[in-house]
Motif scaffolding. Structure first.
Motif, PDB file in Angstrom:
ATOM      1  N   PHE B  28       0.847  -1.176   0.000  1.00 56.25           N
ATOM      2  CA  PHE B  28       0.000   0.000   0.000  1.00 56.25           C
ATOM      3  C   PHE B  28       0.888   1.232   0.000  1.00 56.25           C
ATOM      4  N   ILE B  30       0.652   5.705  -0.837  1.00 53.19           N
ATOM      5  CA  ILE B  30      -0.052   6.870  -1.349  1.00 53.19           C
ATOM      6  C   ILE B  30       0.907   7.597  -2.282  1.00 53.19           C
ATOM      7  N   TYR B  32       2.436  10.757  -3.348  1.00 50.58           N
ATOM      8  CA  TYR B  32       2.505  12.090  -2.750  1.00 50.58           C
ATOM      9  C   TYR B  32       2.818  13.180  -3.781  1.00 50.58           C
ATOM     10  N   ILE B  64       9.155   8.810   5.012  1.00 43.31           N
ATOM     11  CA  ILE B  64       7.993   9.689   5.235  1.00 43.31           C
ATOM     12  C   ILE B  64       8.120  10.415   6.574  1.00 43.31           C
ATOM     13  N   THR B 110       1.428  15.372   4.940  1.00 42.35           N
ATOM     14  CA  THR B 110       0.202  15.310   5.732  1.00 42.35           C
ATOM     15  C   THR B 110      -0.984  15.815   4.909  1.00 42.35           C
ATOM     16  N   ARG B 113      -1.943  13.335   2.349  1.00 45.32           N
ATOM     17  CA  ARG B 113      -2.621  12.182   2.940  1.00 45.32           C
ATOM     18  C   ARG B 113      -4.094  12.521   3.192  1.00 45.32           C
ATOM     19  N   TYR B 114      -4.321  13.722   3.749  1.00 42.19           N
ATOM     20  CA  TYR B 114      -5.712  14.141   3.980  1.00 42.19           C
ATOM     21  C   TYR B 114      -6.454  14.226   2.654  1.00 42.19           C
ATOM     22  N   TRP B 116      -5.845  12.587  -0.091  1.00 43.65           N
ATOM     23  CA  TRP B 116      -6.058  11.226  -0.601  1.00 43.65           C
ATOM     24  C   TRP B 116      -7.264  10.602   0.085  1.00 43.65           C
ATOM     25  N   ILE B 117      -7.324  10.769   1.409  1.00 44.39           N
ATOM     26  CA  ILE B 117      -8.428  10.187   2.172  1.00 44.39           C
ATOM     27  C   ILE B 117      -9.749  10.827   1.749  1.00 44.39           C
ATOM     28  N   ASN B 118      -9.700  12.144   1.589  1.00 45.37           N
ATOM     29  CA  ASN B 118     -10.912  12.859   1.225  1.00 45.37           C
ATOM     30  C   ASN B 118     -11.453  12.371  -0.117  1.00 45.37           C
ATOM     31  N   LEU B 120     -10.854   9.460  -1.489  1.00 46.59           N
ATOM     32  CA  LEU B 120     -11.320   8.082  -1.305  1.00 46.59           C
ATOM     33  C   LEU B 120     -12.725   8.071  -0.708  1.00 46.59           C
ATOM     34  N   VAL B 121     -12.921   8.878   0.322  1.00 45.11           N
ATOM     35  CA  VAL B 121     -14.226   8.890   0.985  1.00 45.11           C
ATOM     36  C   VAL B 121     -15.304   9.335   0.007  1.00 45.11           C
ATOM     37  N   GLN B 123     -15.324   8.823  -3.121  1.00 42.00           N
ATOM     38  CA  GLN B 123     -15.602   7.737  -4.062  1.00 42.00           C
ATOM     39  C   GLN B 123     -16.400   6.606  -3.411  1.00 42.00           C
ATOM     40  N   VAL B 124     -16.121   6.379  -2.138  1.00 40.61           N
ATOM     41  CA  VAL B 124     -16.613   5.172  -1.485  1.00 40.61           C
ATOM     42  C   VAL B 124     -17.949   5.393  -0.786  1.00 40.61           C
ATOM     43  N   VAL B 125     -18.126   6.591  -0.235  1.00 39.02           N
ATOM     44  CA  VAL B 125     -19.324   6.845   0.565  1.00 39.02           C
ATOM     45  C   VAL B 125     -20.343   7.624  -0.258  1.00 39.02           C
TER      46      VAL B 125
END
Lengths: 183, 598
Positions: B28, B30, B32, B64, B110, B113-114, B116-118, B120-121, B123-125
């Protein structure tokens, strides 16, 4: 000594302890992390002739060294090198909870991701695409409702499959498939 | 799985844990962004040339952390020559990143990463079409409202206080009724049947053991109701909001917002208040709150104030009692300020981040587990101590102080070694104006439980006719009738409890409808205090009230403190309270004399 050592990680309030209790039942040991006043819980469970030791890491929002809990969790992952990390996410607060999960995955630890409190997320009208999440995180995703012990059997099976797969050196696992098989 | 499995450490030491390890699922990572990735790869290559570091840390992960300037990791690297030289080389690469991003190079990862998460969320939710305002958010709009929040919070605290004090009262009465009624009668009947009626064995069991059991049992309804309230407040998610609301008020005392609840509960009873400190996460906060809680005057101390205020300050009794309560709060505030600067330094500047979990309906099972587990754990730890103290006090009162002063268990209280012991410690209280053996004796039994201070005074001043089993001939015991009575009593207590729930809303802090003490006792105390204080009975009476307010609440509270904070803090608390009580009472009496009061 147990056959495998796994760790349980997650944010405070993500429902980590209900999952821990559901997995271990009465076979728990409570003490302190060496030299710290932070409580350390560990337990054992057996599945298909395999004894698995599980250590409940302190609840933390990240693996950066901001609080003693975070340092303990990070050091444990770095030093004890558990065979697997079960990362518990509060499904209703996915975005915040994912930060810790991503950092654990970046550490290279094999992981199983748990979407806990799936019922709360549903009641808020949220639908979560488990398969896509699993593909992005490159780890199997299991849904649970810890308070009602829903999904625990499936979690145990997934954990077991991951551990076996790893042992056989079967190459990169296909996490999405694992989830699909379970469904 | 009979074959022993290769353990983690083995795998880890032979090969780098990430990427190249076939057992790790397709690693896994990310992305950057090009600039950051170039830097990460460069640093990672440096790390891979440092074998010891490679073994300790996954290389990409370490790279990192270096770019993110994680203080803990940097410190560890600095400690080894290999790490220090790595950092020097890494700095060159990081420099490149700084040229692109300016000063913020260390938060580039950082941020990514935020991001990337945003993504992903998103796309997923899938969120519902119209953003539903959750019930939690709607509740929070009211419950943490800048104006309404505080009154609602105070109302909730008031409800908890009433629940642990007034609402449980019918059950307390029921338990003490059962203990002193049927249970005692059965025991007496049994002893008479065995031919042991009126012997010291009967006295030991009835006045020592059964009284001790009762002393423990009366705490069951109080603790159960406290844990009921705590479980509901915590599991529902309101406690976190309450702490958030009170934090600014409690901060100057070095306390946490959550310290407020134990303080409030302390006005009902110190024992549940000490257990209520468990809601605080941090041990420092728990201990500090636990040290201050006993100064909230518990309800068992009220009868003492009522009696003394009636004797020495007739007409101004309400005001004096109110003043005593205020003095307790003032003592807690002052002590809090002192302790914060001495024993409990630190933690002050730390940023305070608290999560407000969504409101949830607590499950009945979890509430019941809270109530039962915590209450039974208290019973388990407390009963021995209380039993021993109860028997010791009984023995002191049963043993005659010398020949010709009555037989064992058949002696008047003035002839017992209890009086001798009280006489021996009385000089300690002489400078406070109440150096009589009767006053010091009541303070000794008050250490066991504040409820008995008044009755000990009654006994020692001989104003009360000793009403023990010796005088009343045993009545015929009818167990069936008694059991019916006990059952009916329980039902009545439940009915009374339900009836008293509306009381939660009413404010009734100083009930003056307590049955007036016999005036004989009042004048005896008046005379005795006048004698020991050189004619300044009023000052001595006030000093006595102050002493009762500030010294150890009771043996059960002491046990609770040991249970929660350990023996060291228990002794600190006991000795500290005694010293503080003595000094404060001394100041009241001697200061009053100097000022020519009383």
């Amino acid at each position: 000594m147990a056959d495998y050592l796994i760790a349980l990680a997650g944010n405070p309030n993500a429902g980590k302890s209900t999952i821990f209790n559901a997995l271990t039942g009465a076979r728990q040991h409570v003490g302190n992390w060496p030299g710290k006043t932070v409580e350390k819980k560990s337990g054992l469970f057996r599945y298909r002739e395999t004894e698995i030791e599980i250590v409940d890491l302190p609840g933390a929002y990240s693996l950066s060294a901001f609080s003693p809990e975070e340092v303990i969790a990070r050091d444990f992952l770095l030093e004890a090198r558990p065979d697997l990390v079960v990362t518990v996410l509060d499904a209703a607060n996915l975005e915040r909870n994912l930060y810790l999960a991503v950092q654990i995955l970046e550490l290279g630890a094999p992981a199983v991701v748990v979407l806990n409190m799936a019922d709360v997320a549903e009641s808020q009208g949220l639908t979560i695409d488990d398969e896509r999440l699993s593909q992005a995180l490159k780890a199997p995703v299991v849904r649970t409702v810890g308070r009602r012990e829903q999904g625990i059997d499936q979690l145990v099976e997934t954990v077991y499959q991951q551990l076996i797969r790893r042992d056989k050196g079967a190459g990169p696992s296909r996490p999405a498939e694992v989830t699909l098989e379970r469904l | 799985m009979a074959t022993p499995v290769t353990r983690h450490r083995k795998i880890a030491s032979t090969e780098p844990p990430v990427a190249s390890s076939p057992t790790t699922p397709a690693s896994f990572a990310i992305d950057y962004g090009p600039e950051a990735e170039a830097v990460l790869v460069a640093i990672q290559t440096e790390i891979e040339h440092a074998p010891t570091l490679c073994e300790q840390y996954p290389p990409r992960w370490l790279a990192i952390q270096i770019v993110e300037r994680d203080e803990d990791i940097l410190r560890r690297l600095q400690a080894s020559a290999e790490g220090a030289s790595l950092l020097k080389r890494a700095d060159r690469h990081i420099q490149r990143l700084a040229e692109v991003y300016g000063d913020d190079a260390d938060i580039v990862l950082t941020d990514h990463r935020y991001g990337w998460i945003n993504t992903l969320v998103r796309q997923v939710v899938t969120r519902p079409d119209e953003e539903k305002v959750t019930l939690s958010e709607r509740l929070d709009r009211v419950l943490t409202h800048r104006v309404l929040g505080l009154p609602i919070f105070l109302a909730a605290m008031w409800a908890v206080f009433k629940l642990t004090s007034d609402v449980t009262a019918p059950y307390l009465d029921w338990i003490s009724g059962v203990i002193s009624g049927p249970v005692t009668e059965w025991a007496i009947a049994l002893f008479h049947f065995l031919g042991l009626g009126g012997t010291w064995v009967e006295s030991l069991v009835v006045d020592g053991v059964i009284a001790g059991v009762g002393g423990v049992l009366v705490f069951v309804p109080v603790l159960m109701s406290l844990y009921l309230a705590l479980a509901v407040l915590e599991d529902s998610g309101y406690m976190a909001r309450a702490a958030f609301l009170m934090d600014r008020l409690m901060q100057p005392l070095g306390l946490h917002g959550k310290s407020f609840l134990p303080m409030i509960v302390g006005f009902g009873c110190t024992v549940p208040a000490i257990y209520a400190t468990r809601t605080l996460e941090n041990r420092r906060d728990r201990v500090l709150t636990g040290l201050l809680v006993p100064f909230m005057s518990c309800s068992a101390r009220l009868p003492v104030y009522v009696l003394f205020a009636a004797i020495f300050f007739p007409g101004r009794a309400g005001l004096v009692i109110f003043g005593i309560y205020m003095l307790g709060i003032a003592a807690a505030v002052l002590l809090g300020l002192v302790l914060k600067r001495t024993l409990f330094q630190g933690n002050d500047g730390a940023a305070f981040v608290m999560e407000l979990p969504p409101y949830r309906v607590p499950t009945l099972r979890s509430i019941w587990l809270h109530m039962w587990r915590r209450t039974s754990s208290f019973m388990h730890k407390a009963w021995t101590v209380i039993m021993v103290m109860s028997i010791v006090v009984w023995a002191l009162m049963a043993i005659p102080a010398g020949p010709g002063r009555g037989a064992f268990a058949h002696t008047e209280i003035d002839d017992s070694i209890f009086a001798t012991a009280a006489q021996a410690i009385a000089p300690v209280f002489a400078p406070l104006g109440f150096g009589s053996w009767q006053a010091s004796g009541s303070l000794i039994t008050g250490f066991v439980a504040k409820e008995v201070v008044v009755s000990t005074l009654g006994q020692t001043y001989g104003a009360e006719v000793a009403a023990t089993g010796d005088e009343t001939p045993p009545q015929a015991v009818n167990p069936v009738q008694d059991l019916v009575r006990i059952g009916a009593g329980f039902v009545q207590a439940t009915v009374d409890t339900i009836k008293s729930i509306p009381l939660i809303v009413g404010i009734d802090l100083f009930p003056h409808d307590e049955s007036p003490e016999p005036s004989a006792l009042m004048s005896s105390i008046q005379r005795s205090f006048a004698a020991t204080s050189g004619g300044h009975a009023g000052l001595a009476g006030l000093a006595f009230m102050v002493f009762v307010l500030l010294y150890t609440p009771c043996i059960v509270a002491v046990t609770a403190a040991r249970h929660e904070f350990g023996a060291r803090w228990m002794w600190t608390s006991v000795i500290g309270q005694f010293a503080l009580a003595w000094i404060a009472a001394f100041l009241v009496f001697q200061g009053g004399l100097l000022l020519g009061l009383g």
